[in-house]
Design an enzyme around this catalytic site. Structure first.
Site, mmCIF file in Angstrom:
data_model
loop_
_atom_site.group_PDB
_atom_site.id
_atom_site.type_symbol
_atom_site.label_atom_id
_atom_site.label_comp_id
_atom_site.label_asym_id
_atom_site.label_seq_id
_atom_site.Cartn_x
_atom_site.Cartn_y
_atom_site.Cartn_z
ATOM 1 N N SER A 250 -68.171 -63.132 -19.721
ATOM 2 C CA SER A 250 -67.865 -61.993 -19.161
ATOM 3 C C SER A 250 -66.448 -61.165 -20.077
ATOM 4 C CB SER A 250 -67.729 -61.545 -18.076
ATOM 5 O OG SER A 250 -67.205 -60.332 -17.743
ATOM 6 N N TYR B 204 -65.275 -62.020 -9.537
ATOM 7 C CA TYR B 204 -66.237 -62.472 -10.333
ATOM 8 C C TYR B 204 -65.601 -62.569 -11.335
ATOM 9 C CZ TYR B 204 -69.549 -60.597 -13.972
ATOM 10 O OH TYR B 204 -70.751 -60.932 -14.782
HETATM 11 N N1 NAD Z 1 -74.679 -56.724 -17.758
HETATM 12 C C1 NAD Z 1 -73.012 -56.403 -17.658
HETATM 13 O O1 NAD Z 1 -72.961 -55.869 -17.711
HETATM 14 C C2 NAD Z 1 -72.966 -58.076 -17.875
HETATM 15 C C3 NAD Z 1 -71.832 -57.674 -18.136
HETATM 16 C C4 NAD Z 1 -71.094 -59.261 -18.844
HETATM 17 C C5 NAD Z 1 -71.574 -60.042 -18.758
HETATM 18 N N2 NAD Z 1 -72.377 -60.576 -18.215
HETATM 19 C C6 NAD Z 1 -72.798 -61.962 -17.900
HETATM 20 O O2 NAD Z 1 -74.351 -62.089 -18.969
HETATM 21 C C7 NAD Z 1 -75.466 -63.342 -17.469
HETATM 22 C C8 NAD Z 1 -76.156 -62.316 -18.185
HETATM 23 O O3 NAD Z 1 -76.353 -61.525 -16.997
HETATM 24 P P1 NAD Z 1 -77.770 -59.941 -17.720
HETATM 25 O O4 NAD Z 1 -76.454 -59.308 -17.312
HETATM 26 O O5 NAD Z 1 -78.307 -60.747 -18.042
HETATM 27 O O6 NAD Z 1 -78.549 -59.800 -15.620
HETATM 28 P P2 NAD Z 1 -79.844 -60.300 -15.237
HETATM 29 O O7 NAD Z 1 -79.647 -60.229 -13.876
HETATM 30 O O8 NAD Z 1 -80.756 -59.000 -16.124
HETATM 31 O O9 NAD Z 1 -79.892 -61.578 -15.668
HETATM 32 C C9 NAD Z 1 -79.367 -63.117 -15.186
HETATM 33 C C10 NAD Z 1 -80.305 -63.999 -15.252
HETATM 34 O O10 NAD Z 1 -79.689 -65.411 -14.422
HETATM 35 C C11 NAD Z 1 -80.720 -66.348 -13.467
HETATM 36 N N3 NAD Z 1 -80.186 -66.187 -12.400
HETATM 37 C C12 NAD Z 1 -79.061 -66.228 -11.115
HETATM 38 N N4 NAD Z 1 -79.328 -67.174 -10.398
HETATM 39 C C13 NAD Z 1 -79.210 -67.943 -11.428
HETATM 40 C C14 NAD Z 1 -78.897 -69.413 -11.217
HETATM 41 N N5 NAD Z 1 -78.735 -70.146 -10.685
HETATM 42 N N6 NAD Z 1 -80.043 -70.469 -11.846
HETATM 43 C C15 NAD Z 1 -80.385 -70.024 -13.181
HETATM 44 N N7 NAD Z 1 -81.077 -68.905 -13.096
HETATM 45 C C16 NAD Z 1 -80.021 -67.616 -12.481
HETATM 46 C C17 NAD Z 1 -81.719 -64.679 -13.233
HETATM 47 O O11 NAD Z 1 -83.212 -65.079 -12.321
HETATM 48 C C18 NAD Z 1 -81.662 -63.991 -14.401
HETATM 49 O O12 NAD Z 1 -83.471 -63.876 -15.022
HETATM 50 C C19 NAD Z 1 -74.297 -63.229 -16.686
HETATM 51 O O13 NAD Z 1 -73.558 -64.383 -16.646
HETATM 52 C C20 NAD Z 1 -73.828 -62.279 -16.408
HETATM 53 O O14 NAD Z 1 -72.870 -62.321 -15.753
HETATM 54 C C21 NAD Z 1 -73.446 -59.172 -17.680
#
Ligand code: NAD
Length: 262
Positions: free
Chosen positions: A130, A143
């Site tokens: 991130s 985080y």
């Molecule tokens: N959305 C944002 O603003 C943002 C910004 C920077 C980084 N990220 C990172 O992007 C990545 C994806 O997140 P997203 O925003 O698409 O969120 P999201 O919640 O839409 O998707 C996350 C997915 O990870 C799965 N997950 C959670 N815990 C798990 C586990 N223990 N084992 C397997 N799967 C698991 C969930 O079921 C979900 O399908 C994450 O690592 C998040 O930290 C997101």
């Protein structure tokens, strides 16, 4: 055509990466928490229950990949959760949860598949961290620390695994709109409300971020900053430390003011 494993591929960025990789002809195995395939898994992807906290699930994923594909070209460690909280408000349980999933989940994935990639002499690992891995705003220490760990892990492995023909990229987006806020389950409800509004009100979609990530993968970039906010903030921290510190102090002062007046 690449053989790709995407963790957390049922929602958000993982789902979009899966859809876009499939669209260009790659084969994708999605691993996520659901015990079996749901309608959210893109149609042409394979699905496996893979909780990134479970060594047994990772071993099963490796067995699947070796049996069905005979190897792996791209491991995308994307699964993650959100946490947010002031140091004296957020619980230690929340810290343990975010480190276990967001940092150790990635470590387990790398430990499982590096032997496969070393034996092949090829492959790429893409770790989704991130912008929080570089830019450490106040009220988000758990985080930020877990994601900074993913940045450090990725840079380390990039140097360590390069001689084996293995590339490593770390992805550092700013906020984008997904279901990430639904994973917030901690003790600092005020900070969590802020995190939710930042995710829901973000200018970028998972589709935008996935397209930029795939471009970065194809270019072999070690650090993928997929959006303008991320690029600007990292450039500011690198080139104008005083401006970065002023930004952080301002955020801290606003947080303290809110805390005193509530
Ligand atoms: N959305 C944002 O603003 C943002 C910004 C920077 C980084 N990220 C990172 O992007 C990545 C994806 O997140 P997203 O925003 O698409 O969120 P999201 O919640 O839409 O998707 C996350 C997915 O990870 C799965 N997950 C959670 N815990 C798990 C586990 N223990 N084992 C397997 N799967 C698991 C969930 O079921 C979900 O399908 C994450 O690592 C998040 O930290 C997101």
């Amino acid at each position: 055509m690449s053989r790709v494993l995407v963790t957390g591929g049922v929602s958000g960025l993982g789902r979009e990466l899966t859809r876009q990789l499939l669209a260009r002809g790659d084969q994708v195995l999605v691993g996520d928490l659901a015990p079996s395939r749901t309608d959210d898994v893109p149609e042409d992807a394979a699905y496996l229950h893979l909780d990134v906290r479970s060594e047994g699930d990772w071993a099963a994923a490796r067995e699947w990949v070796e049996r069905e594909w005979g190897g792996l070209d791209l491991l995308v460690n994307n699964a993650g959760i959100a946490t947010g909280g002031r140091i004296d408000v957020e619980s230690l349980a929340d810290w343990e949860r975010v480190v276990d999933i967001n940092l150790l989940g990635v470590v387990r994935g790398c430990r499982t598949f590096v032997p496969v990639l070393k034996a092949q002499g090829s492959g790429r690992i893409v770790n989704v961290a991130s912008l929080a891995g570089f830019i450490h705003g106040p009220g988000m220490s758990s985080y930020n620390a877990a994601k900074a760990g993913v940045v450090a892990l990725s840079e380390t492995l990039g140097f360590e695994l390069g001689p084996w023909g293995i590339g490593v990229s770390v992805v550092c987006p700013s906020f984008f709109r997904t279901n990430l806020h639904t994973s917030l389950a901690g003790t600092d409800s005020e900070m969590e409300a802020t995190a939710t509004s930042l995710i829901q009100g973000a200018p970028y979609t998972a589709e935008d971020v996935a397209a930029a990530v795939i471009e970065g993968i194809d270019a072999g970039e070690p650090v993928i900053l997929p959006d303008e906010i991320a690029r600007t903030m990292v450039a500011t921290k690198t080139r104008d430390r005083a401006a970065y510190d002023a930004w952080g102090r301002d955020g801290g002062a606003r947080l303290a003011h809110k805390g005193r007046s509530s």
